[in-house]
Design a protein around this motif. Structure first.
Motif, PDB file in Angstrom:
ATOM      1  N   UNK A 144       0.839  -1.202   0.000  1.00 52.76           N
ATOM      2  CA  UNK A 144       0.000   0.000   0.000  1.00 52.76           C
ATOM      3  C   UNK A 144       0.869   1.246   0.000  1.00 52.76           C
ATOM      4  N   UNK A 145       0.532   2.181  -0.873  1.00 51.87           N
ATOM      5  CA  UNK A 145       1.347   3.386  -0.972  1.00 51.87           C
ATOM      6  C   UNK A 145       1.063   4.301   0.211  1.00 51.87           C
ATOM      7  N   UNK A 146       1.933   5.265   0.397  1.00 50.61           N
ATOM      8  CA  UNK A 146       1.822   6.090   1.584  1.00 50.61           C
ATOM      9  C   UNK A 146       1.204   7.448   1.359  1.00 50.61           C
ATOM     10  N   UNK A 147       1.061   7.888   0.106  1.00 53.34           N
ATOM     11  CA  UNK A 147       0.585   9.244  -0.167  1.00 53.34           C
ATOM     12  C   UNK A 147      -0.654   9.170  -1.050  1.00 53.34           C
TER      13      UNK A 147
ATOM     14  N   UNK B 285       6.093   9.455  -4.144  1.00 57.37           N
ATOM     15  CA  UNK B 285       5.667  10.192  -2.948  1.00 57.37           C
ATOM     16  C   UNK B 285       5.074  11.559  -3.261  1.00 57.37           C
ATOM     17  N   UNK B 286       4.721  11.796  -4.523  1.00 58.43           N
ATOM     18  CA  UNK B 286       4.087  13.044  -4.932  1.00 58.43           C
ATOM     19  C   UNK B 286       2.752  12.735  -5.601  1.00 58.43           C
TER      20      UNK B 286
ATOM     21  N   UNK C 144      -4.838   5.880  -5.789  1.00 60.69           N
ATOM     22  CA  UNK C 144      -5.494   6.712  -6.788  1.00 60.69           C
ATOM     23  C   UNK C 144      -6.942   7.027  -6.467  1.00 60.69           C
ATOM     24  N   UNK C 145      -7.522   6.307  -5.505  1.00 59.87           N
ATOM     25  CA  UNK C 145      -8.919   6.549  -5.127  1.00 59.87           C
ATOM     26  C   UNK C 145      -8.971   7.700  -4.125  1.00 59.87           C
TER      27      UNK C 145
ATOM     28  N   UNK D 165      -0.370  11.301   3.896  1.00 61.04           N
ATOM     29  CA  UNK D 165      -0.241   9.853   4.117  1.00 61.04           C
ATOM     30  C   UNK D 165      -1.599   9.198   4.341  1.00 61.04           C
ATOM     31  N   UNK D 166      -1.717   7.967   3.852  1.00 57.61           N
ATOM     32  CA  UNK D 166      -2.931   7.190   4.064  1.00 57.61           C
ATOM     33  C   UNK D 166      -3.695   6.957   2.783  1.00 57.61           C
TER      34      UNK D 166
END
Length: 483
Positions: A397-400, A408-409, A436-437, A468-469
Protein backbone atom coordinates in the motif's frame (compact mmCIF):
# COMPACT_ATOMS: atom_id res chain seq x y z
CA UNK A 1 29.97 -19.73 -16.39
CA UNK A 2 30.77 -20.76 -12.83
CA UNK A 3 33.77 -23.12 -12.54
CA UNK A 4 32.53 -24.84 -9.40
CA UNK A 5 30.57 -28.02 -8.81
CA UNK A 6 27.26 -26.23 -8.36
CA UNK A 7 24.77 -27.44 -5.79
CA UNK A 8 21.95 -24.98 -6.06
CA UNK A 9 21.38 -21.49 -7.33
CA UNK A 10 18.83 -19.01 -6.05
CA UNK A 11 17.45 -16.13 -8.11
CA UNK A 12 16.60 -13.12 -5.95
CA UNK A 13 16.69 -9.34 -6.12
CA UNK A 14 19.36 -8.84 -3.44
CA UNK A 15 19.95 -5.15 -4.23
CA UNK A 16 16.27 -4.14 -4.55
CA UNK A 17 16.71 -2.68 -8.02
CA UNK A 18 13.80 -4.52 -9.61
CA UNK A 19 15.68 -7.35 -11.33
CA UNK A 20 16.96 -10.77 -10.32
CA UNK A 21 20.51 -11.55 -9.23
CA UNK A 22 21.98 -15.02 -8.58
CA UNK A 23 23.61 -16.63 -5.56
CA UNK A 24 25.34 -19.83 -6.63
CA UNK A 25 26.26 -22.55 -4.14
CA UNK A 26 29.33 -24.66 -4.94
CA UNK A 27 30.62 -27.83 -3.32
CA UNK A 28 34.32 -27.74 -4.21
CA UNK A 29 34.92 -24.02 -4.85
CA UNK A 30 33.73 -20.84 -3.12
CA UNK A 31 30.15 -19.70 -3.57
CA UNK A 32 29.47 -16.85 -5.99
CA UNK A 33 27.15 -13.85 -6.06
CA UNK A 34 26.29 -12.58 -9.56
CA UNK A 35 24.66 -9.16 -9.91
CA UNK A 36 22.63 -8.22 -12.99
CA UNK A 37 23.92 -4.85 -14.21
CA UNK A 38 21.25 -4.35 -16.86
CA UNK A 39 22.98 -6.26 -19.64
CA UNK A 40 24.89 -9.15 -18.07
CA UNK A 41 25.69 -10.89 -14.78
CA UNK A 42 28.84 -9.73 -13.00
CA UNK A 43 30.63 -11.73 -10.30
CA UNK A 44 30.70 -9.32 -7.35
CA UNK A 45 31.17 -11.91 -4.61
CA UNK A 46 34.22 -10.38 -2.94
CA UNK A 47 33.11 -6.78 -3.41
CA UNK A 48 29.79 -7.53 -1.73
CA UNK A 49 31.11 -9.51 1.24
CA UNK A 50 30.53 -13.12 0.21
CA UNK A 51 33.44 -14.96 1.86
CA UNK A 52 35.69 -16.86 -0.51
CA UNK A 53 35.68 -20.08 1.49
CA UNK A 54 35.00 -23.66 0.47
CA UNK A 55 32.13 -24.74 2.67
CA UNK A 56 30.88 -27.74 0.73
CA UNK A 57 27.56 -26.03 0.03
CA UNK A 58 24.57 -28.27 -0.75
CA UNK A 59 21.78 -25.71 -0.75
CA UNK A 60 21.24 -21.94 -0.79
CA UNK A 61 18.29 -19.69 -0.04
CA UNK A 62 17.47 -15.97 -0.01
CA UNK A 63 15.06 -14.59 2.59
CA UNK A 64 14.48 -11.50 4.71
CA UNK A 65 15.62 -12.77 8.09
CA UNK A 66 15.23 -9.53 10.03
CA UNK A 67 12.24 -7.96 8.27
CA UNK A 68 14.15 -4.89 7.15
CA UNK A 69 13.08 -5.05 3.51
CA UNK A 70 16.16 -6.66 1.96
CA UNK A 71 17.08 -10.27 1.28
CA UNK A 72 19.71 -12.04 3.34
CA UNK A 73 21.51 -15.18 2.15
CA UNK A 74 22.06 -18.60 3.72
CA UNK A 75 24.20 -21.53 2.61
CA UNK A 76 23.71 -25.04 4.03
CA UNK A 77 27.06 -26.84 4.01
CA UNK A 78 28.12 -30.49 4.10
CA UNK A 79 30.91 -31.11 6.60
CA UNK A 80 31.31 -27.53 7.77
CA UNK A 81 29.24 -24.85 9.47
CA UNK A 82 26.39 -23.25 7.59
CA UNK A 83 26.80 -19.62 6.57
CA UNK A 84 24.43 -16.69 7.10
CA UNK A 85 25.03 -13.38 5.31
CA UNK A 86 23.13 -10.30 6.47
CA UNK A 87 22.24 -7.70 3.84
CA UNK A 88 22.98 -4.08 4.76
CA UNK A 89 20.21 -2.79 2.48
CA UNK A 90 22.42 -2.09 -0.52
CA UNK A 91 23.13 -5.67 -1.57
CA UNK A 92 26.35 -5.87 0.43
CA UNK A 93 26.71 -8.58 3.05
CA UNK A 94 28.39 -9.42 6.34
CA UNK A 95 28.78 -12.98 7.56
CA UNK A 96 27.26 -13.49 11.01
CA UNK A 97 26.59 -16.27 13.49
CA UNK A 98 22.87 -15.95 14.18
CA UNK A 99 22.24 -19.36 15.70
CA UNK A 100 21.76 -21.26 12.43
CA UNK A 101 25.40 -22.14 11.69
CA UNK A 102 24.83 -25.56 13.29
CA UNK A 103 28.36 -26.73 14.18
CA UNK A 104 26.82 -29.92 15.61
CA UNK A 105 25.85 -30.89 12.07
CA UNK A 106 29.43 -30.92 10.78
CA UNK A 107 29.71 -34.68 11.22
CA UNK A 108 26.58 -35.31 9.16
CA UNK A 109 25.34 -34.60 5.67
CA UNK A 110 23.37 -31.46 4.86
CA UNK A 111 20.94 -31.47 1.93
CA UNK A 112 18.11 -29.12 0.94
CA UNK A 113 17.25 -25.87 2.72
CA UNK A 114 14.13 -23.74 2.56
CA UNK A 115 12.95 -20.56 4.30
CA UNK A 116 9.32 -20.31 5.38
CA UNK A 117 7.06 -18.78 8.02
CA UNK A 118 5.82 -22.18 9.18
CA UNK A 119 4.17 -20.79 12.34
CA UNK A 120 2.60 -17.71 10.70
CA UNK A 121 4.11 -15.31 13.23
CA UNK A 122 5.31 -12.79 10.66
CA UNK A 123 8.97 -13.75 10.41
CA UNK A 124 10.77 -16.31 8.27
CA UNK A 125 12.28 -19.49 9.68
CA UNK A 126 14.72 -22.03 8.20
CA UNK A 127 14.35 -25.77 7.67
CA UNK A 128 17.41 -27.83 6.74
CA UNK A 129 17.17 -31.49 5.71
CA UNK A 130 19.96 -33.64 7.13
CA UNK A 131 21.36 -37.10 6.50
CA UNK A 132 22.00 -39.40 9.44
CA UNK A 133 20.66 -37.01 12.06
CA UNK A 134 17.59 -34.94 12.87
CA UNK A 135 16.42 -32.33 10.37
CA UNK A 136 16.91 -28.80 11.66
CA UNK A 137 14.17 -26.23 12.18
CA UNK A 138 15.70 -22.87 13.04
CA UNK A 139 12.98 -20.67 14.53
CA UNK A 140 13.33 -16.92 14.00
CA UNK A 141 12.86 -14.59 16.98
CA UNK A 142 11.86 -11.75 14.65
CA UNK A 143 15.28 -10.10 14.56
CA UNK A 144 17.07 -12.65 12.40
CA UNK A 145 18.39 -14.78 15.25
CA UNK A 146 17.46 -18.44 15.50
CA UNK A 147 17.00 -21.32 17.93
CA UNK A 148 16.34 -25.00 17.23
CA UNK A 149 12.65 -25.91 17.31
CA UNK A 150 12.06 -29.06 15.23
CA UNK A 151 11.07 -31.21 18.23
CA UNK A 152 8.51 -28.72 19.54
CA UNK A 153 7.00 -28.42 16.06
CA UNK A 154 6.78 -32.18 15.56
CA UNK A 155 8.94 -32.27 12.43
CA UNK A 156 12.14 -33.67 13.94
CA UNK A 157 12.46 -36.34 11.27
CA UNK A 158 15.74 -38.25 11.09
CA UNK A 159 16.60 -40.33 8.03
CA UNK A 160 19.77 -41.84 6.64
CA UNK A 161 19.06 -40.25 3.26
CA UNK A 162 16.88 -37.20 3.70
CA UNK A 163 16.86 -34.86 0.71
CA UNK A 164 14.37 -32.01 0.38
CA UNK A 165 11.50 -30.24 2.15
CA UNK A 166 8.49 -28.57 0.52
CA UNK A 167 6.25 -26.31 2.60
CA UNK A 168 2.92 -25.72 0.85
CA UNK A 169 -0.79 -25.53 1.69
CA UNK A 170 -1.84 -28.92 0.34
CA UNK A 171 -5.21 -28.97 2.15
CA UNK A 172 -6.16 -25.37 1.25
CA UNK A 173 -6.82 -24.21 4.80
CA UNK A 174 -4.51 -21.20 4.81
CA UNK A 175 -1.40 -22.62 6.47
CA UNK A 176 1.74 -24.38 5.25
CA UNK A 177 1.99 -28.15 5.44
CA UNK A 178 5.22 -30.08 4.92
CA UNK A 179 6.23 -32.92 2.62
CA UNK A 180 9.68 -34.52 2.83
CA UNK A 181 11.49 -36.44 0.10
CA UNK A 182 13.90 -39.23 1.03
CA UNK A 183 15.92 -41.92 -0.76
CA UNK A 184 16.25 -45.64 -0.09
CA UNK A 185 18.89 -46.90 2.32
CA UNK A 186 19.13 -50.38 0.84
CA UNK A 187 18.19 -52.06 -2.44
CA UNK A 188 14.53 -53.02 -2.67
CA UNK A 189 13.42 -50.77 0.18
CA UNK A 190 10.06 -49.01 -0.27
CA UNK A 191 10.32 -45.32 0.56
CA UNK A 192 7.28 -43.17 1.30
CA UNK A 193 6.75 -39.45 0.99
CA UNK A 194 6.68 -37.98 4.49
CA UNK A 195 3.52 -35.87 4.90
CA UNK A 196 3.00 -33.52 7.85
CA UNK A 197 -0.24 -31.60 8.29
CA UNK A 198 0.02 -28.12 9.85
CA UNK A 199 -2.22 -27.88 12.92
CA UNK A 200 -2.45 -24.10 12.62
CA UNK A 201 -0.56 -23.47 15.86
CA UNK A 202 3.04 -23.97 14.78
CA UNK A 203 2.94 -27.74 15.21
CA UNK A 204 2.48 -30.59 12.74
CA UNK A 205 0.84 -34.02 12.67
CA UNK A 206 2.57 -36.86 10.82
CA UNK A 207 0.08 -38.27 8.29
CA UNK A 208 2.53 -40.34 6.26
CA UNK A 209 0.77 -43.61 7.01
CA UNK A 210 -2.63 -42.22 5.99
CA UNK A 211 -1.33 -41.24 2.55
CA UNK A 212 1.14 -44.07 1.78
CA UNK A 213 2.59 -42.28 -1.26
CA UNK A 214 5.63 -44.10 -2.60
CA UNK A 215 8.45 -41.74 -3.54
CA UNK A 216 12.16 -42.51 -3.66
CA UNK A 217 13.82 -39.27 -4.67
CA UNK A 218 15.08 -35.80 -3.91
CA UNK A 219 12.26 -33.31 -4.40
CA UNK A 220 8.50 -32.82 -4.49
CA UNK A 221 6.82 -30.09 -6.51
CA UNK A 222 3.54 -28.72 -5.14
CA UNK A 223 1.68 -26.82 -7.88
CA UNK A 224 -1.84 -26.50 -9.29
CA UNK A 225 -1.24 -28.39 -12.52
CA UNK A 226 -4.91 -28.58 -13.58
CA UNK A 227 -6.04 -25.08 -12.48
CA UNK A 228 -8.75 -26.46 -10.20
CA UNK A 229 -7.86 -24.43 -7.11
CA UNK A 230 -5.71 -26.86 -5.13
CA UNK A 231 -2.07 -27.95 -5.09
CA UNK A 232 -1.14 -31.16 -6.84
CA UNK A 233 2.14 -33.04 -6.40
CA UNK A 234 4.73 -33.86 -9.06
CA UNK A 235 7.12 -36.63 -8.03
CA UNK A 236 10.37 -37.26 -9.89
CA UNK A 237 11.43 -40.57 -8.38
CA UNK A 238 14.71 -42.37 -9.01
CA UNK A 239 14.47 -44.76 -11.95
CA UNK A 240 10.86 -43.88 -12.79
CA UNK A 241 8.75 -41.74 -15.09
CA UNK A 242 7.65 -38.50 -13.35
CA UNK A 243 4.25 -38.92 -11.70
CA UNK A 244 1.42 -36.45 -11.21
CA UNK A 245 -0.79 -36.81 -8.12
CA UNK A 246 -3.98 -34.77 -8.37
CA UNK A 247 -5.44 -33.19 -5.24
CA UNK A 248 -9.12 -33.78 -4.46
CA UNK A 249 -9.31 -30.40 -2.69
CA UNK A 250 -8.85 -31.77 0.83
CA UNK A 251 -5.18 -32.71 0.66
CA UNK A 252 -5.75 -36.27 -0.52
CA UNK A 253 -4.32 -37.43 -3.82
CA UNK A 254 -4.87 -39.84 -6.67
CA UNK A 255 -2.47 -40.54 -9.49
CA UNK A 256 -3.14 -39.26 -12.99
CA UNK A 257 -2.08 -42.19 -15.15
CA UNK A 258 -2.42 -40.29 -18.43
CA UNK A 259 0.24 -37.56 -18.26
CA UNK A 260 1.76 -38.30 -21.66
CA UNK A 261 5.21 -38.63 -20.08
CA UNK A 262 7.20 -41.77 -20.80
CA UNK A 263 10.87 -41.06 -20.13
CA UNK A 264 12.44 -42.84 -17.16
CA UNK A 265 14.68 -40.51 -15.13
CA UNK A 266 17.77 -42.28 -13.80
CA UNK A 267 18.72 -39.85 -11.03
CA UNK A 268 16.44 -36.77 -10.86
CA UNK A 269 17.37 -34.09 -8.34
CA UNK A 270 15.88 -30.57 -8.47
CA UNK A 271 12.44 -29.73 -9.86
CA UNK A 272 10.70 -26.41 -10.49
CA UNK A 273 7.56 -25.00 -12.12
CA UNK A 274 6.78 -21.99 -14.31
CA UNK A 275 4.40 -21.15 -17.13
CA UNK A 276 7.28 -20.96 -19.58
CA UNK A 277 5.10 -20.78 -22.71
CA UNK A 278 2.62 -18.27 -21.27
CA UNK A 279 -0.51 -20.29 -21.98
CA UNK A 280 -2.04 -20.11 -18.50
CA UNK A 281 -0.91 -23.43 -17.05
CA UNK A 282 2.21 -24.57 -15.22
CA UNK A 283 4.99 -26.52 -16.89
CA UNK A 284 7.84 -28.14 -14.96
CA UNK A 285 11.53 -28.85 -15.33
CA UNK A 286 13.61 -31.60 -13.74
CA UNK A 287 17.38 -31.50 -13.30
CA UNK A 288 18.90 -34.97 -13.75
CA UNK A 289 22.33 -35.98 -12.49
CA UNK A 290 24.50 -37.57 -15.19
CA UNK A 291 21.71 -37.40 -17.74
CA UNK A 292 19.57 -35.11 -19.85
CA UNK A 293 17.26 -32.77 -17.98
CA UNK A 294 13.52 -32.93 -18.64
CA UNK A 295 11.20 -30.08 -19.66
CA UNK A 296 7.55 -31.13 -19.38
CA UNK A 297 5.16 -28.77 -21.18
CA UNK A 298 1.62 -28.76 -19.84
CA UNK A 299 -1.02 -28.72 -22.58
CA UNK A 300 -3.96 -28.44 -20.21
CA UNK A 301 -7.25 -29.14 -21.91
CA UNK A 302 -10.01 -27.84 -19.65
CA UNK A 303 -11.99 -24.64 -19.18
CA UNK A 304 -10.58 -23.69 -15.78
CA UNK A 305 -9.43 -20.11 -15.33
CA UNK A 306 -6.17 -18.92 -13.76
CA UNK A 307 -4.41 -15.91 -12.26
CA UNK A 308 -0.71 -15.09 -11.97
CA UNK A 309 0.32 -12.74 -9.15
CA UNK A 310 3.65 -10.91 -9.19
CA UNK A 311 4.43 -9.30 -5.85
CA UNK A 312 6.80 -6.36 -5.52
CA UNK A 313 8.35 -6.14 -2.06
CA UNK A 314 8.10 -3.15 0.29
CA UNK A 315 11.57 -1.96 -0.72
CA UNK A 316 11.15 -2.85 -4.38
CA UNK A 317 12.49 -6.41 -4.62
CA UNK A 318 11.14 -8.22 -7.67
CA UNK A 319 8.99 -11.14 -6.53
CA UNK A 320 8.37 -9.98 -2.97
CA UNK A 321 10.05 -12.99 -1.34
CA UNK A 322 8.34 -13.80 1.96
CA UNK A 323 4.98 -12.27 1.03
CA UNK A 324 1.80 -14.31 1.47
CA UNK A 325 -0.81 -14.30 -1.28
CA UNK A 326 -4.43 -15.40 -0.76
CA UNK A 327 -6.96 -15.72 -3.58
CA UNK A 328 -10.68 -16.02 -2.78
CA UNK A 329 -13.87 -16.40 -4.73
CA UNK A 330 -15.21 -12.93 -5.56
CA UNK A 331 -17.22 -11.43 -2.72
CA UNK A 332 -15.69 -13.71 -0.08
CA UNK A 333 -12.49 -11.89 0.87
CA UNK A 334 -10.81 -13.44 3.95
CA UNK A 335 -13.33 -16.29 4.09
CA UNK A 336 -11.29 -19.52 4.24
CA UNK A 337 -14.34 -21.53 3.17
CA UNK A 338 -14.00 -19.82 -0.21
CA UNK A 339 -10.20 -19.85 -0.45
CA UNK A 340 -8.97 -20.76 -3.94
CA UNK A 341 -5.33 -20.82 -2.96
CA UNK A 342 -2.65 -19.63 -0.56
CA UNK A 343 0.98 -19.20 -1.58
CA UNK A 344 4.04 -18.01 0.28
CA UNK A 345 6.66 -16.53 -2.04
CA UNK A 346 9.70 -18.74 -1.43
CA UNK A 347 13.13 -18.50 -3.04
CA UNK A 348 14.02 -22.18 -2.57
CA UNK A 349 12.33 -25.49 -1.82
CA UNK A 350 13.00 -29.21 -1.92
CA UNK A 351 16.47 -30.13 -3.03
CA UNK A 352 18.01 -27.32 -5.12
CA UNK A 353 14.64 -26.17 -6.46
CA UNK A 354 13.15 -22.72 -7.02
CA UNK A 355 9.86 -22.02 -8.75
CA UNK A 356 9.07 -18.92 -10.75
CA UNK A 357 8.54 -16.15 -8.20
CA UNK A 358 5.32 -15.24 -10.03
CA UNK A 359 2.61 -17.08 -8.09
CA UNK A 360 0.19 -19.15 -10.18
CA UNK A 361 -3.37 -19.87 -9.04
CA UNK A 362 -5.94 -22.10 -10.67
CA UNK A 363 -9.41 -20.56 -10.33
CA UNK A 364 -11.72 -23.39 -11.46
CA UNK A 365 -14.69 -21.73 -13.19
CA UNK A 366 -14.34 -18.37 -11.41
CA UNK A 367 -14.11 -15.45 -13.84
CA UNK A 368 -13.18 -12.94 -11.13
CA UNK A 369 -11.62 -13.21 -7.68
CA UNK A 370 -10.53 -11.21 -4.65
CA UNK A 371 -6.83 -11.09 -3.74
CA UNK A 372 -5.15 -10.32 -0.41
CA UNK A 373 -1.39 -9.94 0.05
CA UNK A 374 0.49 -9.71 3.34
CA UNK A 375 4.01 -8.28 3.28
CA UNK A 376 6.84 -9.02 5.70
CA UNK A 377 6.87 -5.44 6.97
CA UNK A 378 3.37 -6.01 8.39
CA UNK A 379 1.52 -4.08 5.70
CA UNK A 380 -1.15 -5.65 3.53
CA UNK A 381 -3.26 -4.84 0.52
CA UNK A 382 -6.37 -6.23 -1.12
CA UNK A 383 -7.65 -6.09 -4.67
CA UNK A 384 -11.25 -7.11 -5.30
CA UNK A 385 -13.02 -8.06 -8.49
CA UNK A 386 -9.85 -9.09 -10.30
CA UNK A 387 -10.57 -10.56 -13.73
CA UNK A 388 -9.26 -14.06 -14.39
CA UNK A 389 -6.68 -15.15 -16.98
CA UNK A 390 -4.11 -12.40 -16.51
CA UNK A 391 -1.02 -11.39 -14.54
CA UNK A 392 -1.73 -9.11 -11.58
CA UNK A 393 1.12 -7.01 -10.15
CA UNK A 394 0.67 -6.23 -6.46
CA UNK A 395 2.66 -3.60 -4.61
CA UNK A 396 2.58 -2.62 -0.94
CA UNK A 397 0.00 0.00 0.00
CA UNK A 398 1.35 3.39 -0.97
CA UNK A 399 1.82 6.09 1.58
CA UNK A 400 0.58 9.24 -0.17
CA UNK A 401 -2.98 9.73 -1.35
CA UNK A 402 -2.95 10.47 -5.08
CA UNK A 403 0.52 8.98 -5.66
CA UNK A 404 0.22 5.97 -7.96
CA UNK A 405 3.74 5.85 -9.43
CA UNK A 406 5.52 5.62 -6.07
CA UNK A 407 7.46 8.90 -6.09
CA UNK A 408 5.67 10.19 -2.95
CA UNK A 409 4.09 13.04 -4.93
CA UNK A 410 0.54 13.54 -6.18
CA UNK A 411 0.69 15.41 -9.47
CA UNK A 412 -0.22 15.45 -13.15
CA UNK A 413 1.88 12.35 -13.85
CA UNK A 414 -0.31 10.33 -11.50
CA UNK A 415 -3.44 11.83 -13.04
CA UNK A 416 -2.29 10.78 -16.52
CA UNK A 417 -1.66 7.21 -15.34
CA UNK A 418 -5.14 7.06 -13.83
CA UNK A 419 -6.74 8.42 -17.01
CA UNK A 420 -4.88 5.81 -19.06
CA UNK A 421 -6.06 3.07 -16.73
CA UNK A 422 -9.63 4.32 -16.85
CA UNK A 423 -9.79 3.87 -20.64
CA UNK A 424 -8.20 0.42 -20.55
CA UNK A 425 -4.54 1.12 -21.31
CA UNK A 426 -2.32 -1.45 -19.60
CA UNK A 427 -0.63 0.24 -16.63
CA UNK A 428 -0.09 -2.96 -14.64
CA UNK A 429 3.31 -1.77 -13.39
CA UNK A 430 1.43 0.71 -11.18
CA UNK A 431 -1.36 -1.58 -10.00
CA UNK A 432 -3.32 -2.08 -7.78
CA UNK A 433 -3.21 1.73 -7.55
CA UNK A 434 -5.17 2.01 -4.29
CA UNK A 435 -3.78 5.50 -3.64
CA UNK A 436 -5.49 6.71 -6.79
CA UNK A 437 -8.92 6.55 -5.13
CA UNK A 438 -8.67 10.06 -3.71
CA UNK A 439 -12.41 10.63 -3.27
CA UNK A 440 -12.90 7.32 -1.44
CA UNK A 441 -15.70 5.95 -3.60
CA UNK A 442 -14.03 2.53 -3.94
CA UNK A 443 -12.80 2.92 -7.52
CA UNK A 444 -10.04 4.66 -9.46
CA UNK A 445 -11.26 6.68 -12.45
CA UNK A 446 -11.21 10.01 -14.29
CA UNK A 447 -12.90 11.80 -11.39
CA UNK A 448 -9.89 11.02 -9.19
CA UNK A 449 -7.56 12.20 -11.96
CA UNK A 450 -9.38 15.54 -12.16
CA UNK A 451 -9.11 16.00 -8.39
CA UNK A 452 -5.36 15.31 -8.50
CA UNK A 453 -4.89 17.75 -11.40
CA UNK A 454 -6.77 20.42 -9.45
CA UNK A 455 -4.58 19.79 -6.40
CA UNK A 456 -1.44 19.94 -8.55
CA UNK A 457 -2.24 23.44 -9.86
CA UNK A 458 -3.10 24.77 -6.41
CA UNK A 459 -6.88 24.49 -6.39
CA UNK A 460 -8.19 23.56 -2.96
CA UNK A 461 -9.90 20.15 -2.94
CA UNK A 462 -12.02 18.60 -0.14
CA UNK A 463 -9.79 15.51 0.11
CA UNK A 464 -6.46 14.65 1.76
CA UNK A 465 -4.53 14.53 -1.52
CA UNK A 466 -0.78 14.50 -0.91
CA UNK A 467 -1.19 13.27 2.68
CA UNK A 468 -0.24 9.85 4.12
CA UNK A 469 -2.93 7.19 4.06
CA UNK A 470 -4.67 5.31 1.25
CA UNK A 471 -7.73 3.05 0.92
CA UNK A 472 -7.01 -0.67 1.25
CA UNK A 473 -9.91 -2.07 -0.79
CA UNK A 474 -10.37 -0.51 -4.24
CA UNK A 475 -12.03 -1.80 -7.41
CA UNK A 476 -9.29 -1.89 -10.08
CA UNK A 477 -9.66 0.27 -13.18
CA UNK A 478 -9.65 -1.26 -16.65
CA UNK A 479 -5.90 -1.01 -17.17
CA UNK A 480 -5.37 -2.94 -13.92
CA UNK A 481 -7.61 -5.81 -14.96
CA UNK A 482 -10.91 -4.40 -13.73
CA UNK A 483 -14.26 -4.84 -15.41
Amino acid sequence: QDPGLSHGIVAADVDNDGDLDYFNGNTDTPNRLYIWDGSTFVDQSSDRGIDQVNGGTRGVVAFDADGDGDLDLYAANWGSENEFYRNDGTGHFAREDVGANDPEGNDYGTQGVTATDFDDDGDVDLYVVMRGTTNRLFVNDGTGHFTRGEADAGIDRSAAKGNGATFADIDNDGDLDLVLAESHESSGQTVYLRVYRNNGDGTFTDETDQHKIEHDGYSVLAADMDNDGDLDLVLASTGKVPRLLLNDGTGHFHENADTGLSRVLSDPRGIAAADYDGDGDLDFYVAVKDGDNLLARNDLNNDNHWLDVLVMGPEGDWGGVGAKVYVYEAGFLNDLDHLLGFREVQAAFGYLGENDLVQHFGLKSNESVDVAVEFLDGSSTTVTGVAADQRLVVRPPCGVLGDVNGDSLANSTDALIILSCDVGIDVSQYCPMNCGDVNGDGSVNSTDALIILSYDVGIEVPYDVGQPGCPSDVQPCLGCGGN
